[in-house]
Design an enzyme around this catalytic site. Structure first.
Site, mmCIF file in Angstrom:
data_model
loop_
_atom_site.group_PDB
_atom_site.id
_atom_site.type_symbol
_atom_site.label_atom_id
_atom_site.label_comp_id
_atom_site.label_asym_id
_atom_site.label_seq_id
_atom_site.Cartn_x
_atom_site.Cartn_y
_atom_site.Cartn_z
ATOM 1 N N ARG A 177 2.594 0.833 -5.602
ATOM 2 C CA ARG A 177 2.646 0.221 -4.359
ATOM 3 C C ARG A 177 1.384 -0.562 -4.072
ATOM 4 O O ARG A 177 1.430 -1.490 -3.146
ATOM 5 C CB ARG A 177 2.949 1.109 -3.256
ATOM 6 C CG ARG A 177 3.871 2.160 -3.233
ATOM 7 C CD ARG A 177 3.979 3.029 -2.011
ATOM 8 N NE ARG A 177 4.094 2.290 -0.980
ATOM 9 C CZ ARG A 177 5.257 1.929 -0.568
ATOM 10 N NH1 ARG A 177 6.449 2.298 -1.081
ATOM 11 N NH2 ARG A 177 5.633 1.340 0.651
ATOM 12 N N LYS B 161 10.011 -11.247 -16.993
ATOM 13 C CA LYS B 161 9.599 -9.977 -17.686
ATOM 14 C C LYS B 161 8.422 -10.580 -18.319
ATOM 15 O O LYS B 161 7.202 -9.917 -18.498
ATOM 16 C CB LYS B 161 10.334 -9.312 -18.714
ATOM 17 C CG LYS B 161 11.583 -8.789 -18.158
ATOM 18 C CD LYS B 161 11.223 -7.381 -17.617
ATOM 19 C CE LYS B 161 10.842 -7.127 -16.046
ATOM 20 N NZ LYS B 161 11.927 -7.429 -15.118
ATOM 21 N N GLU C 157 15.493 -13.642 -16.148
ATOM 22 C CA GLU C 157 14.887 -12.204 -16.092
ATOM 23 C C GLU C 157 13.937 -12.142 -17.280
ATOM 24 O O GLU C 157 12.864 -11.618 -17.088
ATOM 25 C CB GLU C 157 16.283 -11.410 -16.249
ATOM 26 C CG GLU C 157 15.858 -9.873 -16.523
ATOM 27 C CD GLU C 157 14.822 -9.416 -15.499
ATOM 28 O OE1 GLU C 157 14.708 -9.943 -14.356
ATOM 29 O OE2 GLU C 157 14.435 -8.235 -15.671
ATOM 30 N N ASN D 170 -0.093 1.143 6.340
ATOM 31 C CA ASN D 170 0.714 0.285 5.326
ATOM 32 C C ASN D 170 1.584 -0.720 6.220
ATOM 33 O O ASN D 170 2.202 -0.077 7.088
ATOM 34 C CB ASN D 170 1.543 1.149 4.558
ATOM 35 C CG ASN D 170 2.598 0.441 3.843
ATOM 36 O OD1 ASN D 170 3.860 1.155 3.522
ATOM 37 N ND2 ASN D 170 2.494 -0.701 3.724
ATOM 38 N N GLY D 171 1.140 -1.915 5.955
ATOM 39 C CA GLY D 171 2.027 -2.712 6.948
ATOM 40 C C GLY D 171 1.152 -3.719 7.369
ATOM 41 O O GLY D 171 0.164 -4.334 6.715
ATOM 42 N N HIS E 172 17.307 -32.749 -18.764
ATOM 43 C CA HIS E 172 17.040 -33.585 -17.854
ATOM 44 C C HIS E 172 15.538 -33.240 -17.228
ATOM 45 O O HIS E 172 15.214 -33.457 -16.265
ATOM 46 C CB HIS E 172 18.040 -32.921 -16.338
ATOM 47 C CG HIS E 172 19.449 -33.322 -16.804
ATOM 48 N ND1 HIS E 172 19.936 -34.678 -16.760
ATOM 49 C CD2 HIS E 172 20.276 -32.441 -17.379
ATOM 50 C CE1 HIS E 172 21.119 -34.571 -17.145
ATOM 51 N NE2 HIS E 172 21.576 -33.351 -17.428
ATOM 52 N N TRP F 221 -2.750 -2.858 -1.476
ATOM 53 C CA TRP F 221 -2.277 -3.913 -2.393
ATOM 54 C C TRP F 221 -2.648 -5.082 -1.125
ATOM 55 O O TRP F 221 -1.903 -5.154 -0.234
ATOM 56 C CB TRP F 221 -0.779 -3.846 -2.601
ATOM 57 C CG TRP F 221 -0.436 -5.242 -3.502
ATOM 58 C CD1 TRP F 221 -0.656 -5.495 -4.813
ATOM 59 C CD2 TRP F 221 0.281 -6.502 -2.956
ATOM 60 N NE1 TRP F 221 0.128 -6.598 -5.127
ATOM 61 C CE2 TRP F 221 0.446 -7.257 -4.037
ATOM 62 C CE3 TRP F 221 0.589 -6.908 -1.566
ATOM 63 C CZ2 TRP F 221 0.926 -8.531 -3.989
ATOM 64 C CZ3 TRP F 221 1.222 -8.082 -1.442
ATOM 65 C CH2 TRP F 221 1.312 -8.930 -2.464
ATOM 66 N N LYS G 92 5.186 -2.722 -7.194
ATOM 67 C CA LYS G 92 6.421 -2.427 -7.304
ATOM 68 C C LYS G 92 7.519 -2.476 -6.026
ATOM 69 O O LYS G 92 8.544 -3.075 -6.247
ATOM 70 C CB LYS G 92 6.618 -1.058 -8.092
ATOM 71 C CG LYS G 92 7.994 -0.808 -8.280
ATOM 72 C CD LYS G 92 8.255 0.133 -9.569
ATOM 73 C CE LYS G 92 9.613 0.002 -10.007
ATOM 74 N NZ LYS G 92 10.014 -1.097 -10.717
ATOM 75 N N CYS H 246 0.963 -1.179 -0.068
ATOM 76 C CA CYS H 246 0.122 0.001 0.178
ATOM 77 C C CYS H 246 0.798 1.292 -0.025
ATOM 78 O O CYS H 246 1.849 1.354 0.282
ATOM 79 C CB CYS H 246 -0.818 0.125 1.362
ATOM 80 S SG CYS H 246 -1.659 -1.607 1.766
ATOM 81 N N GLU I 218 5.205 -11.612 -15.995
ATOM 82 C CA GLU I 218 4.851 -10.635 -14.941
ATOM 83 C C GLU I 218 3.746 -9.497 -15.884
ATOM 84 O O GLU I 218 2.982 -9.052 -15.405
ATOM 85 C CB GLU I 218 5.644 -9.881 -14.160
ATOM 86 C CG GLU I 218 6.921 -9.155 -14.968
ATOM 87 C CD GLU I 218 7.901 -8.802 -13.859
ATOM 88 O OE1 GLU I 218 7.629 -8.494 -12.646
ATOM 89 O OE2 GLU I 218 9.000 -8.310 -14.200
HETATM 90 C C1 G6P Z 1 8.869 -6.471 -7.143
HETATM 91 C C2 G6P Z 1 8.910 -5.660 -8.228
HETATM 92 C C3 G6P Z 1 10.188 -6.233 -8.994
HETATM 93 C C4 G6P Z 1 11.568 -6.242 -8.174
HETATM 94 C C5 G6P Z 1 11.362 -6.929 -6.860
HETATM 95 C C6 G6P Z 1 12.591 -6.521 -6.166
HETATM 96 O O1 G6P Z 1 8.578 -7.903 -7.175
HETATM 97 O O2 G6P Z 1 7.733 -5.899 -9.050
HETATM 98 O O3 G6P Z 1 10.241 -5.474 -10.266
HETATM 99 O O4 G6P Z 1 12.480 -6.578 -9.100
HETATM 100 O O5 G6P Z 1 10.093 -6.400 -6.144
HETATM 101 O O6 G6P Z 1 12.164 -4.944 -5.676
HETATM 102 P P1 G6P Z 1 13.548 -4.155 -5.275
HETATM 103 O O7 G6P Z 1 12.686 -2.880 -4.994
HETATM 104 O O8 G6P Z 1 14.111 -4.672 -4.019
HETATM 105 O O9 G6P Z 1 14.548 -4.169 -6.417
#
Ligand code: G6P
Length: 580
Positions: free
Chosen positions: A32, A457, A453, A101-102, A476, A75, A575, A7, A460
């Protein structure tokens, strides 16, 4: 069951109408979380609340009068997002409102206590208890009531509280981010600076166990016992322009295209760290953790120092075999990720030295590590990390070179620029593949983390299932998945493991798999085993991740856009993950 949220929260007190300021701020904080949103404003000693399930823009249907208010964007990890679980929460007589938030870990116990006094909660959340407790504790001074109540809260929180009659807001922080924005005749609370940067660049980053009271011409910070504390005002060194789309369809695309200048900026960073450690341990989550895995390959190759790459959420709960001889490096864009923060705290407890590679200046992790190096990517808004990843890679390479006392060439900036020119051709390729349901990503050595990665991408932002494997591991198990419907993205530039990966691609072709190969320009032989090829510029072997990352980002972006997905705010994600 725990109701956990990350949040975003905001508070405003001043002379302007709070409604628009709160809503605009919440829109910036949507990264957030965006399951529900709400604001509360007090006017003529009456609190009005506008809250709704879904996005912040839903709040624009109504306008609340008043020059003091608080807001929240949520969130949820447990329980469906709904109007009844949306913040702000108020008490029975509507005298107080709270945004939080928390996680309040002991909320069930607190709820039962309230129930025994005849007060029942209307939502399923852990947060609502706070407002009822404040109403009970209030004896004429809001700050004092908050001080009393937080002594009973277990867990983590950033919270913001308002009383219907007063002209001050009270905020408190323990484990979740909260800052104060200092304006002229107005002041703010916010989870981060993007929410208030339109109005001020002067901020106070609150520390854990601090409470603050803000009025339009008042800012006072206290400890949890109510004793006043000194505070430092810091200047935000980025501007709004950097946090806007600047004509791009999505923030993600804009951020992908910013990567040459981000890499240029990150290259300027220097390290001044003692080299007296015998092992390096990376702790990170998500994309940052894949950057760490690239770092492991590179540091071990160049500097010959053993590196362990740990996913922070695993690291914190397993046997922690670290010592003062280890250097623990936390990699994080936000500097707020709860698991990475906990890993740093654990490492410090065990006596290890800690270094942070962090993007957001003065974030919690940045402040808790022994030393911090900022990655200089600028504000990253798209939930899927792109430019922050590139800046993390630059840092890790620079660090590896620092350990051997060598410099790093800056050719990569031009090579990234060249790679970006492939965007249109990658879009055409995406048009052929965007309806697929499954993808396999393979790579060897330093390209394995890139495969991870690339698959992340795609998952997500396009919601397509994608799996990444070290190319040599295919036989395997995962090769059983190969069929005409499951294309493989094979990362196979002309480097030291080219022949090995080439053979793995042949194995896929022999089983009727479709292969899109990422290859070095001029490699004609690769045509024999590829259905489609994305040629990247030739670079020295170790620098391929910089150009390959860009291709993988663009491929995922175009596929997601063709599928009409909400690229910048993918479903279920946020994020900044400030809960474990
Ligand atoms: C979330 C974001 C990712 C990010 C990860 C770690 O899952 O959606 O894009 O890589 O958190 O976040 P940080 O801020 O610690 O890099």
């Amino acid at each position: 069951m725990l109701k956990a949220k990350m949040c975003g929260i905001i508070g405003y007190v001043g002379e302007k109408e709070a409604n628009d300021i709160l809503i605009a701020g919440l829109e910036r904080l949507e990264y957030r979380g965006y399951d529900s949103a709400g604001i509360a404003v007090t006017h003529n000693n009456t609190i009005s609340i506008n809250k709704s399930e879904g996005r912040v823009h839903n709040l624009k249907k109504e306008k609340l009068d008043g020059t003091i208010g608080i807001g929240h964007t949520r969130w949820a990890t447990h329980g469906p997002p709904s109007n009844k679980n949306a913040h702000p929460f108020t008490c029975n007589e509507k005298k107080f409102v709270v945004v939080h938030n928390g996680i309040i870990e002991n909320y069930l116990e607190l709820k039962s206590g309230l129930h025994r006094s005849g007060i029942s909660c209307t939502s399923d959340t852990d947060s609502e208890v706070i407002v009822h407790l404040i109403a009970q504790a209030y004896g004429g001074n809001l700050k004092e009531a908050v001080c009393k109540v937080i002594k009973h809260l277990q867990g983590s929180y950033a919270l913001c509280v308002m009383h219907k009659d007063t002209h001050e807001l009270v905020g408190a922080r323990n484990g979740s981010p909260l800052l104060i924005g200092i304006g002229k005749g107005e002041n703010f609370f916010a989870s981060d600076a993007s929410a208030i940067i339109d109005y001020t660049k002067d901020v106070i980053y609150m520390n854990d166990f601090q409470i603050a009271e803000i009025g339009k011409n008042l800012v006072t910070v206290f400890d949890f016992d109510g004793v006043e504390q000194s505070h430092e005002i810091k200047k935000i060194d980025w501007n709004l322009e950097q946090a806007q789309k600047s004509g791009y369809k999505h923030f993600m695309l804009k951020e992908i295209f910013e990567q040459p200048s981000v890499a240029q900026e990150s290259l300027k960073v220097t390290f001044a760290i003692r080299k007296d450690f015998s092992r390096i341990i990376f702790v990170a989550c998500g994309t940052a953790s894949y950057a760490g895995l690239v770092g492991k390959y590179i540091i071990e190759k160049i500097a010959k120092i053993p590196v362990v790459n740990e996913i922070a959420s695993e690291f914190r709960y397993k046997e922690c075999l670290i010592s003062e001889k280890d250097l623990v490096i936390a990699i994080s864009q936000s500097g707020e990720t709860a698991d990475t923060l906990a890993a740093v705290r654990l490492a410090r407890q065990k006596g290890a030295r800690t270094l942070g590679l962090i993007n957001v200046v003065d974030s919690t992790i940045a402040r808790e590590v022994d030393s911090v190096v900022y990655t200089r990517a600028g504000p990253e808004i798209g939930v899927a990390s792109t430019k922050a990843f590139i800046s993390q890679l630059v840092m890790l390479y620079k660090f590896a070179f620092h350990l051997t006392e060598n410099g790093m060439s800056n050719d990569i900036v031009d090579k990234i620029k060249e790679t970006l020119k492939l965007s249109e051709s990658i879009r055409k390729l995406a048009e052929q593949y965007y309806t697929c349901q499954n993808f396999l990503y393979i790579g060897r050595n330093i390209h394995f983390p890139l495969a991870l990665e690339g698959a992340l991408k795609l998952k997500e932002i396009s919601y397509i299932h994608a799996e990444a494997y070290p190319a040599g591991e295919l036989k395997h198990g995962p090769i059983a998945l190969v069929c005409t419907e499951m294309p493989t993205i094979a990362i196979c530039p002309q480097d030291s493991v080219y022949e090995k990966t080439y053979s793995n691609i042949e194995e896929i072709k022999a089983r009727n798999g479709k292969v899109i190969t990422i290859a070095t320009e001029g490699d004609e032989r690769i045509r024999n085993v590829s259905n489609d090829i994305i040629y990247v510029p030739k670079v020295d072997d170790i620098f391929y991740p910089f150009v390959i990352a860009v291709v993988l980002q663009l491929f995922a972006y175009h596929i997601a856009d063709l599928r009409d997905c909400d690229v910048d705010k993918p479903r279920n994600l946020a994020k900044s993950v400030t809960v474990e």
